[in-house]
Write an enzyme that holds these catalytic residues in place. Structure first.
Site, PDB file in Angstrom:
ATOM      1  N   GLU A 144     -15.247  48.784  18.126  1.00  0.00           N
ATOM      2  CA  GLU A 144     -14.205  49.817  18.016  1.00  0.00           C
ATOM      3  C   GLU A 144     -14.032  50.588  19.322  1.00  0.00           C
ATOM      4  O   GLU A 144     -15.012  51.012  19.934  1.00  0.00           O
ATOM      5  CB  GLU A 144     -14.576  50.767  16.880  1.00  0.00           C
ATOM      6  CG  GLU A 144     -13.440  51.086  15.953  1.00  0.00           C
ATOM      7  CD  GLU A 144     -12.873  49.875  15.225  1.00  0.00           C
ATOM      8  OE1 GLU A 144     -11.828  49.353  15.675  1.00  0.00           O
ATOM      9  OE2 GLU A 144     -13.445  49.468  14.212  1.00  0.00           O
ATOM     10  N   HIS A 145     -12.776  50.741  19.714  1.00  0.00           N
ATOM     11  CA  HIS A 145     -12.387  51.426  20.959  1.00  0.00           C
ATOM     12  C   HIS A 145     -12.905  50.693  22.202  1.00  0.00           C
ATOM     13  O   HIS A 145     -12.908  51.247  23.295  1.00  0.00           O
ATOM     14  CB  HIS A 145     -12.839  52.905  20.970  1.00  0.00           C
ATOM     15  CG  HIS A 145     -12.051  53.741  20.006  1.00  0.00           C
ATOM     16  ND1 HIS A 145     -11.060  54.606  20.402  1.00  0.00           N
ATOM     17  CD2 HIS A 145     -12.096  53.832  18.653  1.00  0.00           C
ATOM     18  CE1 HIS A 145     -10.535  55.200  19.327  1.00  0.00           C
ATOM     19  NE2 HIS A 145     -11.154  54.738  18.257  1.00  0.00           N
ATOM     20  N   ASP A 172     -11.523  47.780  23.102  1.00  0.00           N
ATOM     21  CA  ASP A 172     -10.447  46.937  23.682  1.00  0.00           C
ATOM     22  C   ASP A 172      -9.882  47.533  24.973  1.00  0.00           C
ATOM     23  O   ASP A 172      -9.723  46.832  25.974  1.00  0.00           O
ATOM     24  CB  ASP A 172      -9.347  46.573  22.660  1.00  0.00           C
ATOM     25  CG  ASP A 172      -8.616  47.734  22.027  1.00  0.00           C
ATOM     26  OD1 ASP A 172      -9.006  48.903  22.262  1.00  0.00           O
ATOM     27  OD2 ASP A 172      -7.637  47.474  21.294  1.00  0.00           O
ATOM     28  N   SER A 214      14.812  48.203   6.073  1.00  0.00           N
ATOM     29  CA  SER A 214      13.446  48.087   5.562  1.00  0.00           C
ATOM     30  C   SER A 214      13.436  48.407   4.080  1.00  0.00           C
ATOM     31  O   SER A 214      13.933  49.459   3.666  1.00  0.00           O
ATOM     32  CB  SER A 214      12.522  49.066   6.286  1.00  0.00           C
ATOM     33  OG  SER A 214      11.387  49.322   5.489  1.00  0.00           O
ATOM     34  N   SER A 239       1.951  48.628  11.978  1.00  0.00           N
ATOM     35  CA  SER A 239       2.902  48.623  13.096  1.00  0.00           C
ATOM     36  C   SER A 239       2.780  47.345  13.918  1.00  0.00           C
ATOM     37  O   SER A 239       3.795  46.748  14.294  1.00  0.00           O
ATOM     38  CB  SER A 239       2.735  49.858  13.971  1.00  0.00           C
ATOM     39  OG  SER A 239       1.419  49.956  14.432  1.00  0.00           O
ATOM     40  N   ASP A 274      -4.849  44.957  17.975  1.00  0.00           N
ATOM     41  CA  ASP A 274      -4.082  44.804  16.746  1.00  0.00           C
ATOM     42  C   ASP A 274      -3.045  43.692  16.866  1.00  0.00           C
ATOM     43  O   ASP A 274      -2.854  42.886  15.952  1.00  0.00           O
ATOM     44  CB  ASP A 274      -3.389  46.124  16.385  1.00  0.00           C
ATOM     45  CG  ASP A 274      -4.380  47.275  16.308  1.00  0.00           C
ATOM     46  OD1 ASP A 274      -5.590  46.999  16.177  1.00  0.00           O
ATOM     47  OD2 ASP A 274      -3.952  48.437  16.400  1.00  0.00           O
ATOM     48  N   TYR A 302      -7.105  59.875  19.973  1.00  0.00           N
ATOM     49  CA  TYR A 302      -7.173  58.531  20.564  1.00  0.00           C
ATOM     50  C   TYR A 302      -6.996  58.577  22.083  1.00  0.00           C
ATOM     51  O   TYR A 302      -7.801  58.045  22.839  1.00  0.00           O
ATOM     52  CB  TYR A 302      -6.108  57.636  19.924  1.00  0.00           C
ATOM     53  CG  TYR A 302      -6.213  56.176  20.321  1.00  0.00           C
ATOM     54  CD1 TYR A 302      -7.042  55.308  19.630  1.00  0.00           C
ATOM     55  CD2 TYR A 302      -5.495  55.664  21.396  1.00  0.00           C
ATOM     56  CE1 TYR A 302      -7.150  53.969  19.982  1.00  0.00           C
ATOM     57  CE2 TYR A 302      -5.593  54.332  21.758  1.00  0.00           C
ATOM     58  CZ  TYR A 302      -6.414  53.492  21.044  1.00  0.00           C
ATOM     59  OH  TYR A 302      -6.516  52.169  21.404  1.00  0.00           O
TER      60      TYR A 302
HETATM   61  C1  GLA Z   1      -6.294  51.288  17.193  1.00  0.00           C
HETATM   62  C2  GLA Z   1      -5.674  50.671  18.447  1.00  0.00           C
HETATM   63  C3  GLA Z   1      -6.508  49.492  18.926  1.00  0.00           C
HETATM   64  C4  GLA Z   1      -7.982  49.869  19.059  1.00  0.00           C
HETATM   65  C5  GLA Z   1      -8.475  50.593  17.813  1.00  0.00           C
HETATM   66  C6  GLA Z   1      -9.871  51.129  17.961  1.00  0.00           C
HETATM   67  O1  GLA Z   1      -6.237  50.385  16.144  1.00  0.00           O
HETATM   68  O2  GLA Z   1      -4.359  50.240  18.174  1.00  0.00           O
HETATM   69  O3  GLA Z   1      -5.994  49.011  20.132  1.00  0.00           O
HETATM   70  O4  GLA Z   1      -8.201  50.631  20.218  1.00  0.00           O
HETATM   71  O5  GLA Z   1      -7.635  51.661  17.448  1.00  0.00           O
HETATM   72  O6  GLA Z   1     -10.787  50.086  18.082  1.00  0.00           O
END
Ligand code: GLA
Length: 378
Positions: free
Chosen positions: A35-36, A38, A66, A120, A164, A216
């Protein structure tokens, strides 16, 4: 055709008065671990879930419809609505020299929005595949993912990493996806939970998190600042031996990223050996690291993980950006009901909103479902 895809076709036919030329769909995702990492050039291990956004599209017109959010127009400016995702994809295509002609599109989906399951990215990926096919633009999955990320970062204005979009476009059924977010190499890792009698339980806390208005961007800046202090390009380049050169917030953020990258690689090794007990322990460690060092958990997510641990579930952790959204657990299929009930009771006792539970299976990535090539451009 899947149900969401049929609904997109129906919406197109009913609302836009024609048969669509193309139908595509793309899944949401959960991240199993990593997590975090990327946007720090590190490793992630997401898997696509069996919830999708489908789009039915055809050339001509200007309508975006939609089923969940109503009508909009492609030609309108950025307005903060769901339609910014397809508009952003068009913008990114055109920015890379690929002209997108007039088109109309109808969307239907069942990825819960705002829950951290990447609805998204699913809209972006489905739109990109559909428009690519509709206008004869051939790109690799990786390039489609980068294009969607550009739409999200630069058009929608959310500074997310690549996870994502990669997950939505490149995951395979029955597998997780190991992504090296620096080289952008990706590799499927078998995730055969069912043969071990296990299942992936997702707990949606109902606490909404929009990436744009959470910590974030702040986390991202703190990681970049820790990398600068260490004199490395990205925290991917640092190791535990570097941590004694940091202090305070930079130390905590960097310690999470450095140990999390190591956990992802270790997790892949355990999955290859079907060692879900060891995999699960890494999930709990990851959660602790996110709670204490990265500070992105909330009491609801912690409660889910604690209850899962007390119930001896093999593993549990928050998933996604944090600050709300979902947590996941690997659970014996026979324990899902009891665990969910005990989480519900704990939530009620603490005055939290009633959570929702989903059982997911590692699903296929984005697909073009039907297409008529007659109108393809040269
Ligand atoms: C969100 C972001 C991803 C990633 C996660 C945390 O989903 O869109 O790119 O940074 O948070 O892992």
């Amino acid at each position: 055709m899947r149900e969401t895809e049929r609904r997109a076709v129906e919406a197109y036919t009913d609302r836009l008065g024609q048969e669509p030329e193309i139908v595509a769909s793309a899944p949401g995702r959960v991240n199993l671990i990593g997590e975090h990492t990327d946007y720090n050039g590190g490793f992630v291990l997401p898997c696509a879930v069996d919830r999708r956004v489908a789009v039915a599209a055809g050339q001509g017109g200007d309508e975006l419809f939609s089923e969940n959010f109503g009508p909009s127009r492609r030609s309108e400016a950025h307005d903060g609505s769901w339609a910014d995702y397809p508009r952003g994809v068009v913008w990114a295509f055109e920015g890379s020299g690929n002209e997108i002609g007039a088109f109309r599109a109808a969307f239907a989906g069942d990825v819960p929005p705002g829950a951290g399951l990447s609805s998204s990215a699913a809209i972006e990926a489905a739109t990109a595949l559909a428009l690519g096919r509709l206008f004869g633009i051939e790109l690799s999955r990786k390039d489609f993912a980068l294009l969607c990320q550009r739409a999200e970062n630069e058009y929608v204005g959310v500074p997310s990493g690549i996870m994502d979009q990669y997950a939505s476009l490149l995951c395979e059924a029955g597998a997780a996806l190991l992504v090296d977010c620096r080289s952008l190499e990706a590799e499927s890792v078998p995730l055969d939970l069912a043969s071990e009698g296990l299942t992936l339980l997702v707990c949606d806390t109902g606490v909404e998190r929009g990436l744009a208005d959470t910590g974030y961007a702040e986390r991202r800046e703190q990681c970049e600042s820790a990398a600068r202090t260490l004199g490395v390009e990205e925290l991917r380049d640092a190791d535990e031996g570097d941590l004694d050169r940091l202090s305070g917030v930079e130390l905590r953020r960097a310690r999470h990223i450095i140990t999390e990258n190591a956990r992802v690689l270790e997790a892949v090794r355990t999955l290859r050996e079907d060692d879900f007990a060891a995999f699960g322990r890494l999930m709990y460690e990851s959660h602790r690291s996110m709670r204490e060092d990265f500070e992105i958990s909330i009491p609801e997510l912690d409660t889910f993980v604690e209850v899962a641990k007390e119930a001896e579930a093999p593993g549990a952790r928050l998933t996604g950006a944090g600050f709300g959204g979902c947590a996941i657990a690997i659970v014996d299929a026979g324990d899902v009901e009891d665990l969910s009930e005990s989480v519900r009771q704990n939530f009620a006792r603490r005055g939290f909103r009633e959570p929702e539970f989903y059982e997911f299976f590692p699903a296929a990535g984005a697909e073009v479902v039907t297409s008529h090539d007659g109108r393809k451009r040269a």
